[in-house]
Write a protein that holds these residues in place. Structure first.
Motif, PDB file in Angstrom:
ATOM      1  N   ARG A 209       0.829  -1.197   0.000  1.00  0.00           N
ATOM      2  CA  ARG A 209       0.000   0.000   0.000  1.00  0.00           C
ATOM      3  C   ARG A 209       0.876   1.265   0.000  1.00  0.00           C
ATOM      4  O   ARG A 209       0.610   2.238  -0.720  1.00  0.00           O
ATOM      5  CB  ARG A 209      -0.905   0.008   1.224  1.00  0.00           C
ATOM      6  N   GLN A 210       1.921   1.229   0.845  1.00  0.00           N
ATOM      7  CA  GLN A 210       2.812   2.398   0.886  1.00  0.00           C
ATOM      8  C   GLN A 210       3.490   2.639  -0.456  1.00  0.00           C
ATOM      9  O   GLN A 210       3.643   3.767  -0.913  1.00  0.00           O
ATOM     10  CB  GLN A 210       3.852   2.203   1.988  1.00  0.00           C
ATOM     11  N   PHE A 211       3.892   1.590  -1.060  1.00  0.00           N
ATOM     12  CA  PHE A 211       4.538   1.709  -2.372  1.00  0.00           C
ATOM     13  C   PHE A 211       3.583   2.286  -3.403  1.00  0.00           C
ATOM     14  O   PHE A 211       3.946   3.158  -4.207  1.00  0.00           O
ATOM     15  CB  PHE A 211       5.047   0.329  -2.809  1.00  0.00           C
TER      16      PHE A 211
ATOM     17  N   LYS B 293       1.823   6.980  -6.673  1.00  0.00           N
ATOM     18  CA  LYS B 293       0.746   7.842  -7.158  1.00  0.00           C
ATOM     19  C   LYS B 293       1.100   9.319  -6.941  1.00  0.00           C
ATOM     20  O   LYS B 293       0.844  10.168  -7.788  1.00  0.00           O
ATOM     21  CB  LYS B 293      -0.541   7.514  -6.419  1.00  0.00           C
ATOM     22  N   GLN B 294       1.696   9.650  -5.774  1.00  0.00           N
ATOM     23  CA  GLN B 294       2.083  11.054  -5.525  1.00  0.00           C
ATOM     24  C   GLN B 294       3.156  11.525  -6.490  1.00  0.00           C
ATOM     25  O   GLN B 294       3.195  12.659  -6.903  1.00  0.00           O
ATOM     26  CB  GLN B 294       2.587  11.186  -4.086  1.00  0.00           C
ATOM     27  N   LYS B 295       4.021  10.698  -6.838  1.00  0.00           N
ATOM     28  CA  LYS B 295       5.127  11.073  -7.729  1.00  0.00           C
ATOM     29  C   LYS B 295       4.632  11.397  -9.119  1.00  0.00           C
ATOM     30  O   LYS B 295       5.125  12.299  -9.796  1.00  0.00           O
ATOM     31  CB  LYS B 295       6.151   9.940  -7.758  1.00  0.00           C
ATOM     32  N   HIS B 296       3.659  10.666  -9.609  1.00  0.00           N
ATOM     33  CA  HIS B 296       3.194  10.837 -10.988  1.00  0.00           C
ATOM     34  C   HIS B 296       1.933  11.719 -11.091  1.00  0.00           C
ATOM     35  O   HIS B 296       1.400  11.913 -12.175  1.00  0.00           O
ATOM     36  CB  HIS B 296       2.894   9.467 -11.606  1.00  0.00           C
ATOM     37  N   SER B 297       1.439  12.330 -10.012  1.00  0.00           N
ATOM     38  CA  SER B 297       0.221  13.147 -10.080  1.00  0.00           C
ATOM     39  C   SER B 297       0.577  14.591 -10.541  1.00  0.00           C
ATOM     40  O   SER B 297       1.702  15.053 -10.394  1.00  0.00           O
ATOM     41  CB  SER B 297      -0.453  13.198  -8.704  1.00  0.00           C
TER      42      SER B 297
ATOM     43  N   THR C 191      -4.825  17.133 -12.749  1.00  0.00           N
ATOM     44  CA  THR C 191      -5.573  15.963 -12.251  1.00  0.00           C
ATOM     45  C   THR C 191      -6.093  16.223 -10.858  1.00  0.00           C
ATOM     46  O   THR C 191      -7.205  15.831 -10.520  1.00  0.00           O
ATOM     47  CB  THR C 191      -4.669  14.743 -12.224  1.00  0.00           C
ATOM     48  N   SER C 192      -5.318  16.976 -10.023  1.00  0.00           N
ATOM     49  CA  SER C 192      -5.795  17.272  -8.672  1.00  0.00           C
ATOM     50  C   SER C 192      -6.972  18.221  -8.709  1.00  0.00           C
ATOM     51  O   SER C 192      -7.906  18.112  -7.908  1.00  0.00           O
ATOM     52  CB  SER C 192      -4.654  17.864  -7.828  1.00  0.00           C
ATOM     53  N   GLY C 193      -6.960  19.186  -9.671  1.00  0.00           N
ATOM     54  CA  GLY C 193      -8.085  20.104  -9.804  1.00  0.00           C
ATOM     55  C   GLY C 193      -9.357  19.370 -10.206  1.00  0.00           C
ATOM     56  O   GLY C 193     -10.433  19.623  -9.688  1.00  0.00           O
ATOM     57  N   TRP C 194      -9.250  18.539 -11.108  1.00  0.00           N
ATOM     58  CA  TRP C 194     -10.434  17.754 -11.539  1.00  0.00           C
ATOM     59  C   TRP C 194     -10.959  16.894 -10.411  1.00  0.00           C
ATOM     60  O   TRP C 194     -12.169  16.703 -10.282  1.00  0.00           O
ATOM     61  CB  TRP C 194     -10.055  16.885 -12.731  1.00  0.00           C
ATOM     62  N   LYS C 195     -10.073  16.343  -9.562  1.00  0.00           N
ATOM     63  CA  LYS C 195     -10.544  15.530  -8.435  1.00  0.00           C
ATOM     64  C   LYS C 195     -11.348  16.383  -7.451  1.00  0.00           C
ATOM     65  O   LYS C 195     -12.370  15.966  -6.920  1.00  0.00           O
ATOM     66  CB  LYS C 195      -9.346  14.893  -7.720  1.00  0.00           C
TER      67      LYS C 195
END
Length: 668
Positions: free
Chosen positions: A609-611, A616-620, A624-628
């Motif tokens: 899960r940590q991995f 996910k944080q590295k490639h965001s 994409t965060s605005g749309w979320k």
């Protein structure tokens, strides 16, 4: 001149004939015996000495020359001018027969009887006393007596054939043996109801009517002769003559069971070791082979005793007995049950002891295999005569068992398209296998005490029969336990190996209780026995409960196992508790391994899960965060929006659900 004397009413006097000649070359009053010589009672001095063995005959040339062609050739063809001595060392019949022939030449009346006719007939042939020299010569007289008197009488035929034993090959060449054998065979095959002569085997308590005295008022008229009336009489014959008689009887169509019974009686008479008493004492087999054989006396008549000379060499006795065994094997009828299996096994014992021809031994083993289910344990305990290590011949029993199985396979195996008798035979074969299985188990128990018996031989013999032959393995367990007891040095692997021959599920409750306390058995076998015992007792209790209550389904009772353990002896409970501790230890270790495995699996999932979160944080991105965030706002209910203090107008829930979906689709 012929004079016949019929059978006397008092005893068994055989019919005889007085023969003489009307021409007398030398007047004489008879013969006189002086020491080892015979002299003619006459005034004319003898001019010829005939030496027959140790006996000398002082005779005259003319009476002999007038009736003997051989004497003519000897005297006239001799290089000596005046021969006065003739030796006959090979004269058949010996001095007794020559004495009768010499009396006949001198015109002295001679009584022809069943006891002297065969020797006199051979002597007449040897001396060439034919019709060419004189009409009514001795050959003609003796041949007529044989044909018309001897062959028409049962007892005379037996006596003449018995007297031919020392007249070979003359009796064979003159067809005396053949004619007597056929005469005996013809009379033996006669219907017992039509027998009207006194047969020799009838008990002494019964008045035996004479064949020439039978009438309607005879007290023995209604006495029917038994089918085996001829057994005792033919059993006095020598083995080669007995074979000739039996062969002739077979040709006449005698039932095979009667022929087999006659063979068994002959074997018990001439082979003392064939009797059950003799077969049990193996140490005296060699002495038994030298013991005498005597036939029982004939009622009021012949009393023949045939005894082995104590001075005879052992090799001669062994050779004679070997010939008897080989001859009996060769004439046994081929039909099953013609002779008993016990007789065959005792004959096989003697065949191995006397080193009989291997082909005959193999044939005898096949005969035993045909009726192996009839054998007994005592007859199977055949010593090993081939200098093997084991006390008993285990290899022989293995071969007999193989012949039995081959015989079972050759017979029809399915009773579907068979008659009722064939189906009964099919069921009988199944029972035969079970009887053989019990017999083999008893044999294994007996021979297992031999410390030289190898584990392989024991195992091969125990596993020779199919599993279906045994419904209960108690016999095998007894044999295995006996083997383990006699071989205490077996390894753990060997003990497990020998225990594989039995099925613990086929042991009875008593055998299971014994096996549970048996320290010689491996622990794994004890556990299997215990489990089998528990299942059987539970089933037995359940069946009894069903019978009492009438219920249709079975519910296992836990209390039955507890009662079983409580009823188990203390010694076994201690062994079982130790084994149970070992099992619990293994279970605890297994549970610990399972727990450790689950902990490792949880740690692995957390790391995963940590991995995933870091990746996910590295490639965001901001887009994409605005749309979320926008998606979250569109999903908020009116209540949530009012709580948040926002100025967004109220939209129906149905439109709220559909709006973002249309927007998302349009953007994409």
């Amino acid at each position: 001149m012929w004079e016949s004397e019929s059978e006397s009413g008092r005893g068994r006097d055989y019919g005889n004939e007085v023969v003489s000649t009307s021409k007398h070359g030398v007047k004489t009053d008879g013969f006189e015996r002086r020491d080892h010589s015979w002299y003619v009672a006459t005034d004319v001095p003898s001019d010829l000495l005939v030496q027959v063995g140790d006996i000398g005959f002082h005779l005259h040339k003319y009476p002999l020359l007038s009736r003997s062609g051989k004497m003519n050739r000897i005297i006239y063809d001799s290089h000596e001018a005046n021969i006065s001595r003739v030796e006959f060392d090979d004269l058949p019949g010996g001095s007794d027969a020559f004495e009768l022939a010499a009396k006949f030449c001198y015109g002295i009346a001679v009584d022809l009887t069943a006891g002297n006719i065969s020797g006199l007939r051979c002597t007449a042939e040897y001396l060439e006393m034919t019709e060419d020299l004189e009409e009514g010569n001795l050959i003609f007289k003796t041949e007529a007596f044989l044909s018309y008197v001897v062959l028409s009488s049962w007892r005379d035929s037996i006596l003449v054939l018995k007297s031919c034993e020392h007249l070979s090959p003359w009796a064979e060449n003159l067809q005396i043996v053949r004619r007597c054998s056929e005469s005996i065979a013809w009379k033996a095959c006669t219907n017992p109801r039509s027998i009207r002569w006194a047969y020799t085997g009838k008990p002494t308590s019964i008045s035996s009517p004479k064949w020439n005295e039978m009438n309607e008022s005879s007290p023995g008229r209604n006495q029917q002769a038994p089918p085996d009336w001829w057994f005792e009489d033919v059993s006095i014959l020598r083995i080669d003559h007995f074979v000739r008689v039996v062969t002739a009887i077979k040709v006449k169509g005698m039932r095979f069971e009667y022929i087999g019974a006659a063979i068994m009686q002959y074997g018990s008479k001439w082979l003392p070791s064939l009797t059950k008493e003799g077969s049990g004492d193996e140490g005296n087999n060699s002495r038994d082979s030298k013991s005498s054989c005597s036939s029982s006396s004939w009622n009021g008549g012949l009393h023949m005793i045939v005894a082995g000379n104590k001075e005879d060499p052992p090799n001669l006795q062994i050779k004679e007995q070997r010939m008897i065994v080989e001859s009996l094997i060769s004439i046994i009828p081929p039909q099953k049950d013609s002779v008993s299996c016990s007789f065959l096994l005792r004959l096989l014992r003697m065949a191995n002891m006397l080193k009989v021809a291997p082909a005959l031994v193999t044939e005898l083993e096949k005969r035993v295999g045909m009726q192996f289910e009839q054998a007994t344990l005592v007859d199977l305990l055949i010593p090993s005569y081939n200098k093997t290590e084991t006390l008993y011949d285990v290899d022989l029993i293995q071969r007999l068992l193989e012949h039995f199985l081959v015989q079972e396979q050759t017979e029809p195996s399915s009773p579907n398209r068979q008659t009722l008798s064939d189906k009964l035979n099919y069921e009988g074969r199944g029972n035969a296998k079970m009887r053989v299985a019990k017999l083999v188990d008893s044999y294994l128990t007996e021979v297992s005490r031999d410390r030289n018996l190898t584990l392989t031989k024991f195992q091969v013999l125990a596993e020779a029969l199919p599993e279906s032959a045994r419904t209960c393995d108690d016999g095998l367990y007894r044999a295995v336990d006996s083997y383990l007891k006699a071989h205490p040095t077996l390894s753990e692997h060997e003990r497990k190996r020998i225990c594989r021959v039995m099925d613990c599920q086929k042991l009875s409750i008593d055998a299971c209780m014994h096996a549970a306390q048996n320290e010689r058995l491996p622990l794994r076998v004890v556990v299997q026995v215990l489990f089998s015992e528990q299942v059987k007792i539970s089933n037995a209790i359940a069946n009894n409960t069903l019978k009492e209550t009438g219920e249709s389904h079975y519910q296992p009772l836990v209390t039955s196992r507890k009662a079983l353990i409580e009823a188990t002896p203390q010694s076994f409970q201690e062994g079982w508790s130790t084994a149970k501790k070992d099992i619990n230890t293994l279970k605890f270790e297994l549970e610990s391994m399972k727990t450790k495995y689950l902990e490792l699996q949880i740690d692995m999932e957390n790391l995963q899960r940590q991995f995933d979160k870091l990746s996910k944080q590295k490639h965001s991105s901001a887009w994409t965060s605005g749309w979320k965030k926008l998606g979250k706002l569109t999903k908020m209910t009116p209540l949530e929006s009012s709580d948040s203090g926002s100025q967004i107008p109220t939209v129906p829930a149905e439109q709220t659900r559909k709006g973002p979906r249309r927007w998302r689709n349009s953007i994409s």
